[in-house]
Write a protein that holds these residues in place. Sequence first.
Motif, short mmCIF file in Angstrom:
data_model
loop_
_atom_site.label_atom_id
_atom_site.label_comp_id
_atom_site.label_asym_id
_atom_site.label_seq_id
_atom_site.Cartn_x
_atom_site.Cartn_y
_atom_site.Cartn_z
N PHE A 8 0.84 -1.20 0.00
CA PHE A 8 0.00 0.00 0.00
C PHE A 8 0.88 1.25 0.00
O PHE A 8 0.75 2.13 0.83
CB PHE A 8 -0.99 -0.04 1.18
CG PHE A 8 -1.85 -1.27 1.11
CD1 PHE A 8 -2.93 -1.31 0.27
CD2 PHE A 8 -1.53 -2.40 1.86
CE1 PHE A 8 -3.71 -2.46 0.16
CE2 PHE A 8 -2.30 -3.55 1.76
CZ PHE A 8 -3.39 -3.58 0.90
N PHE A 9 1.74 1.27 -0.99
CA PHE A 9 2.77 2.29 -1.15
C PHE A 9 2.19 3.48 -1.92
O PHE A 9 2.67 3.87 -2.98
CB PHE A 9 3.95 1.65 -1.90
CG PHE A 9 5.22 2.43 -1.88
CD1 PHE A 9 5.81 2.84 -0.70
CD2 PHE A 9 5.86 2.73 -3.08
CE1 PHE A 9 7.00 3.54 -0.70
CE2 PHE A 9 7.04 3.44 -3.09
CZ PHE A 9 7.61 3.85 -1.90
N HIS A 10 1.11 4.03 -1.36
CA HIS A 10 0.43 5.16 -1.98
C HIS A 10 0.84 6.45 -1.30
O HIS A 10 1.22 6.46 -0.13
CB HIS A 10 -1.09 5.02 -1.84
CG HIS A 10 -1.66 3.76 -2.42
ND1 HIS A 10 -1.64 3.49 -3.76
CD2 HIS A 10 -2.25 2.69 -1.84
CE1 HIS A 10 -2.21 2.32 -3.98
NE2 HIS A 10 -2.58 1.81 -2.82
N SER A 11 0.72 7.55 -2.02
CA SER A 11 0.96 8.85 -1.41
C SER A 11 0.18 9.93 -2.15
O SER A 11 0.31 10.06 -3.37
CB SER A 11 2.45 9.20 -1.45
OG SER A 11 2.65 10.52 -0.97
N PRO A 12 -0.63 10.70 -1.42
CA PRO A 12 -1.33 11.82 -2.07
C PRO A 12 -0.39 12.98 -2.39
O PRO A 12 -0.81 13.94 -3.02
CB PRO A 12 -2.38 12.23 -1.02
CG PRO A 12 -1.80 11.79 0.28
CD PRO A 12 -1.01 10.55 -0.02
N VAL A 13 0.85 12.88 -1.96
CA VAL A 13 1.82 13.94 -2.25
C VAL A 13 3.00 13.39 -3.06
O VAL A 13 4.13 13.86 -2.93
CB VAL A 13 2.32 14.61 -0.95
CG1 VAL A 13 1.24 15.46 -0.34
CG2 VAL A 13 2.80 13.57 0.07
N ASP A 14 2.73 12.40 -3.89
CA ASP A 14 3.76 11.85 -4.77
C ASP A 14 4.11 12.91 -5.82
O ASP A 14 3.27 13.30 -6.63
CB ASP A 14 3.23 10.58 -5.45
CG ASP A 14 4.26 9.93 -6.35
OD1 ASP A 14 5.45 10.29 -6.26
OD2 ASP A 14 3.87 9.08 -7.17
N GLU A 15 5.36 13.35 -5.79
CA GLU A 15 5.78 14.41 -6.71
C GLU A 15 6.72 13.85 -7.77
O GLU A 15 7.62 13.08 -7.48
CB GLU A 15 6.49 15.52 -5.93
CG GLU A 15 5.58 16.22 -4.91
CD GLU A 15 6.31 17.26 -4.10
OE1 GLU A 15 7.55 17.35 -4.26
OE2 GLU A 15 5.65 17.98 -3.33
#
Length: 208
Positions: free
Chosen positions: A108-115
């Motif tokens: 679950f390697f998600h991020s809402p701040v993946d840049e």
Amino acid sequence: MDSTRQFWEDFYGDKDQVWSGKANPLLVREVADLAPGTALDLGCGEGGDAIWLAQRGWRVTAVDISDTALKRAAAHAAEAGVEGITWERHDLAASFPEGRFDLVSAQFFHSPVDENGGRDKALRRAAEATAPGGTLLVAGHAGWPTWMEDPPHKDVHFPTPAEVLEALALGDGEWTVELQDLITHDHPGPEGQPGTRSDNVLRVRRSV
């Protein structure tokens, strides 16, 4: 402190405990029968997966961007009397643990701040860090729970296993795709609302 690191420090600092402390079920399902070796846990959070792996004989390097999460995880491991875990702080888009590992796990390697495509870059590094004969396991949500009518971070994309596989850019003939799966499970809401959520899992093995 950059915005990505600040986001996760705030995320973990907002509560005394965020996760259950248990290992992710997809990790347990896919790894329980593997012979222990060296493992890399990406985005380890409060340490549930790393502790579970170490209890089964794995020598674990557990990585997160948040100092708060890592300190909490190390405390949980100490409370459980678990050794064999090295805790490292990395922004995986910028730095990565050294070495190769028999198991690399991104749960679950998600991020809402993946840049700037940081997630895909990190997963490609994860593939590079997988030892010959080793397993790379990537599990993630396939969407929001069915009961959630107004989800946060609406612009977050949940990659399919095929999209993850494409992003990994694995060498021809060097890897075997052992599993691409979509799993739907009961996932009630915080007020008991009935609902389900679907997760993706991709397991690939590097040739010896």
